[in-house]
Design a protein around this motif. Structure first.
Motif, PDB file in Angstrom:
ATOM      1  N   UNK A 146      -0.308   4.399  -6.656  1.00 57.35           N
ATOM      2  CA  UNK A 146      -1.737   4.630  -6.876  1.00 57.35           C
ATOM      3  C   UNK A 146      -2.550   3.384  -6.526  1.00 57.35           C
ATOM      4  N   UNK A 147      -1.970   2.209  -6.781  1.00 53.74           N
ATOM      5  CA  UNK A 147      -2.652   0.956  -6.442  1.00 53.74           C
ATOM      6  C   UNK A 147      -2.812   0.826  -4.936  1.00 53.74           C
ATOM      7  N   UNK A 148      -1.755   1.185  -4.203  1.00 60.67           N
ATOM      8  CA  UNK A 148      -1.798   1.112  -2.745  1.00 60.67           C
ATOM      9  C   UNK A 148      -2.859   2.057  -2.192  1.00 60.67           C
ATOM     10  N   UNK A 149      -2.830   3.299  -2.672  1.00 61.70           N
ATOM     11  CA  UNK A 149      -3.814   4.285  -2.218  1.00 61.70           C
ATOM     12  C   UNK A 149      -5.213   3.881  -2.667  1.00 61.70           C
TER      13      UNK A 149
ATOM     14  N   UNK B 182       1.512  -1.332   5.090  1.00 59.37           N
ATOM     15  CA  UNK B 182       2.364  -2.042   4.133  1.00 59.37           C
ATOM     16  C   UNK B 182       3.768  -2.221   4.688  1.00 59.37           C
ATOM     17  N   UNK B 183       4.338  -1.158   5.244  1.00 61.25           N
ATOM     18  CA  UNK B 183       5.695  -1.228   5.779  1.00 61.25           C
ATOM     19  C   UNK B 183       5.779  -2.205   6.950  1.00 61.25           C
ATOM     20  N   UNK B 184       4.783  -2.177   7.832  1.00 64.94           N
ATOM     21  CA  UNK B 184       4.774  -3.084   8.980  1.00 64.94           C
ATOM     22  C   UNK B 184       4.675  -4.538   8.531  1.00 64.94           C
ATOM     23  N   UNK B 185       3.801  -4.789   7.549  1.00 62.03           N
ATOM     24  CA  UNK B 185       3.632  -6.152   7.048  1.00 62.03           C
ATOM     25  C   UNK B 185       4.885  -6.634   6.344  1.00 62.03           C
ATOM     26  N   UNK B 186       5.480  -5.787   5.505  1.00 61.65           N
ATOM     27  CA  UNK B 186       6.694  -6.166   4.786  1.00 61.65           C
ATOM     28  C   UNK B 186       7.856  -6.394   5.742  1.00 61.65           C
TER      29      UNK B 186
ATOM     30  N   UNK C 258     -17.088   9.719   0.380  1.00 63.28           N
ATOM     31  CA  UNK C 258     -16.668   9.311   1.720  1.00 63.28           C
ATOM     32  C   UNK C 258     -15.194   8.926   1.712  1.00 63.28           C
ATOM     33  N   UNK C 259     -14.787   8.190   0.684  1.00 62.38           N
ATOM     34  CA  UNK C 259     -13.399   7.736   0.592  1.00 62.38           C
ATOM     35  C   UNK C 259     -12.436   8.912   0.406  1.00 62.38           C
ATOM     36  N   UNK C 260     -12.770   9.821  -0.508  1.00 62.82           N
ATOM     37  CA  UNK C 260     -11.898  10.961  -0.782  1.00 62.82           C
ATOM     38  C   UNK C 260     -11.789  11.866   0.438  1.00 62.82           C
ATOM     39  N   UNK C 261     -12.853  11.944   1.237  1.00 64.72           N
ATOM     40  CA  UNK C 261     -12.827  12.750   2.444  1.00 64.72           C
ATOM     41  C   UNK C 261     -11.795  12.274   3.451  1.00 64.72           C
ATOM     42  N   UNK C 262     -11.387  11.008   3.324  1.00 67.56           N
ATOM     43  CA  UNK C 262     -10.374  10.428   4.210  1.00 67.56           C
ATOM     44  C   UNK C 262      -9.062  10.172   3.465  1.00 67.56           C
ATOM     45  N   UNK C 263      -8.826  10.894   2.388  1.00 67.75           N
ATOM     46  CA  UNK C 263      -7.708  10.611   1.490  1.00 67.75           C
ATOM     47  C   UNK C 263      -6.357  10.574   2.203  1.00 67.75           C
ATOM     48  N   UNK C 264      -5.985  11.643   2.877  1.00 71.34           N
ATOM     49  CA  UNK C 264      -4.657  11.709   3.505  1.00 71.34           C
ATOM     50  C   UNK C 264      -4.492  10.695   4.637  1.00 71.34           C
ATOM     51  N   UNK C 265      -5.460  10.579   5.557  1.00 69.81           N
ATOM     52  CA  UNK C 265      -5.312   9.544   6.589  1.00 69.81           C
ATOM     53  C   UNK C 265      -5.209   8.138   6.005  1.00 69.81           C
ATOM     54  N   UNK C 266      -5.991   7.861   4.956  1.00 69.55           N
ATOM     55  CA  UNK C 266      -5.943   6.535   4.340  1.00 69.55           C
ATOM     56  C   UNK C 266      -4.595   6.277   3.683  1.00 69.55           C
ATOM     57  N   UNK C 267      -4.008   7.318   3.104  1.00 69.88           N
ATOM     58  CA  UNK C 267      -2.685   7.171   2.494  1.00 69.88           C
ATOM     59  C   UNK C 267      -1.653   6.817   3.561  1.00 69.88           C
ATOM     60  N   UNK C 268      -1.681   7.547   4.674  1.00 67.97           N
ATOM     61  CA  UNK C 268      -0.754   7.245   5.762  1.00 67.97           C
ATOM     62  C   UNK C 268      -0.989   5.864   6.334  1.00 67.97           C
ATOM     63  N   UNK C 269      -2.253   5.502   6.457  1.00 71.78           N
ATOM     64  CA  UNK C 269      -2.621   4.192   6.973  1.00 71.78           C
ATOM     65  C   UNK C 269      -2.097   3.086   6.059  1.00 71.78           C
ATOM     66  N   UNK C 270      -2.281   3.271   4.751  1.00 68.92           N
ATOM     67  CA  UNK C 270      -1.842   2.267   3.794  1.00 68.92           C
ATOM     68  C   UNK C 270      -0.343   2.066   3.805  1.00 68.92           C
ATOM     69  N   UNK C 271       0.409   3.167   3.853  1.00 70.28           N
ATOM     70  CA  UNK C 271       1.875   3.075   3.849  1.00 70.28           C
ATOM     71  C   UNK C 271       2.391   2.410   5.123  1.00 70.28           C
ATOM     72  N   UNK C 272       1.846   2.794   6.271  1.00 65.52           N
ATOM     73  CA  UNK C 272       2.295   2.219   7.542  1.00 65.52           C
ATOM     74  C   UNK C 272       1.958   0.730   7.626  1.00 65.52           C
TER      75      UNK C 272
ATOM     76  N   UNK D 160       2.269 -12.297   8.491  1.00 62.88           N
ATOM     77  CA  UNK D 160       0.872 -12.741   8.447  1.00 62.88           C
ATOM     78  C   UNK D 160       0.135 -12.286   9.701  1.00 62.88           C
ATOM     79  N   UNK D 161       0.795 -12.405  10.859  1.00 66.63           N
ATOM     80  CA  UNK D 161       0.182 -11.985  12.118  1.00 66.63           C
ATOM     81  C   UNK D 161      -0.155 -10.498  12.079  1.00 66.63           C
ATOM     82  N   UNK D 162       0.790  -9.689  11.591  1.00 68.86           N
ATOM     83  CA  UNK D 162       0.575  -8.245  11.501  1.00 68.86           C
ATOM     84  C   UNK D 162      -0.601  -7.949  10.581  1.00 68.86           C
ATOM     85  N   UNK D 163      -0.666  -8.653   9.445  1.00 68.18           N
ATOM     86  CA  UNK D 163      -1.757  -8.434   8.496  1.00 68.18           C
ATOM     87  C   UNK D 163      -3.108  -8.752   9.123  1.00 68.18           C
ATOM     88  N   UNK D 164      -3.172  -9.814   9.923  1.00 68.98           N
ATOM     89  CA  UNK D 164      -4.424 -10.204  10.575  1.00 68.98           C
ATOM     90  C   UNK D 164      -4.804  -9.205  11.663  1.00 68.98           C
TER      91      UNK D 164
END
Length: 255
Positions: free
Chosen positions: A72-75, A121-125, A105-119, A136-140
């Motif tokens: 929930x924190x990530x989303x 996070x995984x790329x950065x980790x 506005x935020x809730x209207x993009x709920x599913x795309x934002x969830x996918x965006x957040x997970x991808x 750090x480069x990926x995060x920037x």
């Protein structure tokens, strides 16, 4: 200088980004605070409850609760970023936005934002696992994927490519900006942590449960407000520097 930058100002002003960040926070503090409490404070509280007064849960139920709070924190972080982008662009255009409209506005993009957040996070980790620098480069490089998705109505993968395009040529200043925000957030959270410890809390989460349940979400709220407003201001600065896009043009995307 690329053709894109030639169309814009070609200059990234770090000080201007910081000024806009804290100006917008000051003018919309109540809206940002309420949104942050709902989207990051509550998930942080759930995580603390799952920990049960220890650094890590001691039961399967505790792990489930903590894991739920973490997801929930990530989303919530990305939903908050979307809401803050909406408020920030309109604030720069001297237009007030209600909390309900921003969250809509935020809730209207709920599913795309969830996918965006997970991808993201995984790329950065993944980058952090191999070496800290790639992470750090990926995060920037992908720091403005959420504003791009919200503002430009792009798909998840298009947002990653667009963020890479916008940050190209400005990544060292962006990194410097992140360092400054991190220092500011650390000073604020350190102050809050000091108050927490003085009133019975502990840095490892083993202090007074009540104090921990109050101050841990409070730190999360403060950091999320600064981070979200900073990303929104950064996105505007990048659009201006690279493409010469003004506040009116960005605001029209919400009309």
């Amino acid at each position: 200088m690329t053709a894109d930058v030639a169309r814009g100002t070609g200059r990234f002003d770090l000080g201007r980004v910081m000024e806009r960040t804290f100006t917008v926070i000051g003018r919309n503090f109540v809206t940002f605070a309420l949104a942050a409490i709902v989207l990051t404070g509550v998930p942080s509280l759930i995580t603390v409850i799952g920990q049960g007064g220890t650094p890590f849960p001691t039961s399967p139920r505790g792990w489930v609760i903590m894991g739920t709070g973490w997801l929930l924190s990530l989303l919530g972080a990305y939903l908050l970023q979307a809401a803050v982008v909406h408020v920030t662009v309109n604030a720069l255009n001297k237009r007030a936005v209600t909390l309900r409209a921003a969250l809509g506005v935020a809730v209207g993009k709920l599913l795309p934002l969830l996918g965006l957040g997970l991808l993201t996070f995984l790329a950065t980790m993944l980058g952090m696992v191999f070496l800290i620098v790639p992470g750090i480069i990926i995060a920037v490089v992908f720091c403005v994927v959420a504003p791009v998705l919200v503002m430009e109505n792009r798909s998840i993968f298009q947002s990653f490519g667009r963020s890479r395009e916008l940050t190209a040529g400005f990544r060292w200043p962006i990194f410097g900006l992140f360092v400054i925000y991190m220092v500011v957030a650390t000073v604020i959270s350190g102050t809050v942590t000091g108050i927490s410890i003085a009133t019975g809390g502990a840095m490892d989460g083993t202090g007074s449960p009540v104090v921990t349940m109050i101050f841990t979400p409070l730190i999360a709220v403060v950091q999320s407000i600064i981070g979200s407003a900073g990303i929104a201001a950064l996105y505007y600065e990048l659009r201006t520097a690279r493409e010469g896009v003004g506040i009116d043009e960005l605001a029209e995307l919400f009309d």
